[in-house]
Motif scaffolding. Structure first.
Motif, short mmCIF file in Angstrom:
data_model
loop_
_atom_site.label_atom_id
_atom_site.label_comp_id
_atom_site.label_asym_id
_atom_site.label_seq_id
_atom_site.Cartn_x
_atom_site.Cartn_y
_atom_site.Cartn_z
N PHE A 22 0.84 -1.11 0.10
CA PHE A 22 0.05 0.03 -0.19
C PHE A 22 0.88 1.27 -0.11
O PHE A 22 1.77 1.33 0.91
N GLN A 23 0.81 2.03 -0.84
CA GLN A 23 1.47 3.22 -1.11
C GLN A 23 0.54 4.49 -1.34
O GLN A 23 -0.47 4.35 -1.85
N ARG A 24 1.05 5.46 -0.89
CA ARG A 24 0.13 6.92 -0.94
C ARG A 24 1.16 7.91 -1.30
O ARG A 24 2.31 8.05 -1.09
N VAL A 43 -4.90 12.69 -2.95
CA VAL A 43 -4.12 11.63 -2.57
C VAL A 43 -3.93 10.64 -3.53
O VAL A 43 -5.34 10.05 -3.82
N ALA A 44 -2.97 10.19 -4.14
CA ALA A 44 -2.99 9.10 -5.04
C ALA A 44 -2.60 7.59 -4.26
O ALA A 44 -1.78 7.59 -3.51
N VAL A 45 -3.49 6.73 -4.47
CA VAL A 45 -3.29 5.54 -3.75
C VAL A 45 -2.75 4.39 -4.63
O VAL A 45 -3.43 4.25 -5.75
N SER A 60 -4.67 1.39 -8.72
CA SER A 60 -4.45 2.66 -8.42
C SER A 60 -5.72 3.66 -8.36
O SER A 60 -6.52 3.33 -9.17
N PHE A 61 -5.85 4.54 -7.48
CA PHE A 61 -7.02 5.39 -7.58
C PHE A 61 -6.50 6.76 -6.85
O PHE A 61 -5.59 6.58 -6.29
#
Length: 85
Positions: A22-24, A43-45, A60-61
């Motif tokens: 999980f990266q943001r 915020v891009a996840v 990704s979203f």
């Protein structure tokens, strides 16, 4: 009373996917084709998820800051519940 059309999970349900990573990233939209000056943070996840066969897929979203804050609150609530189990 309305019934939810979403599937309900219980302790006997099998989990079919596993979160691997999980990266943001916090970003700022500054312009688009239709608007010269947007200036809104987001915020891009980025997720890595393994399915039941082990195949890893990237998802990704993007979320607005209020959406991410709600997402964060929900995860804090889940963590608090898990600690009591």
């Amino acid at each position: 009373m309305e019934e939810s059309s979403e599937p309900q999970l219980d302790a006997k349900s099998k989990v079919t996917n596993q979160l691997i990573d999980f990266q943001r990233k916090l970003g700022m939209a500054v312009s688009s084709d239709s608007c010269r000056s947007l200036k809104y943070p987001y915020v891009a996840v980025m997720l890595k998820v393994a399915d039941h066969s082990g195949q890893v897929k990237n998802k990704s979203f993007e979320m607005t800051i209020p959406q991410f804050q709600n997402f964060y609150r929900q995860f804090k609530e889940i963590a608090a519940i898990i600690e009591t189990v």
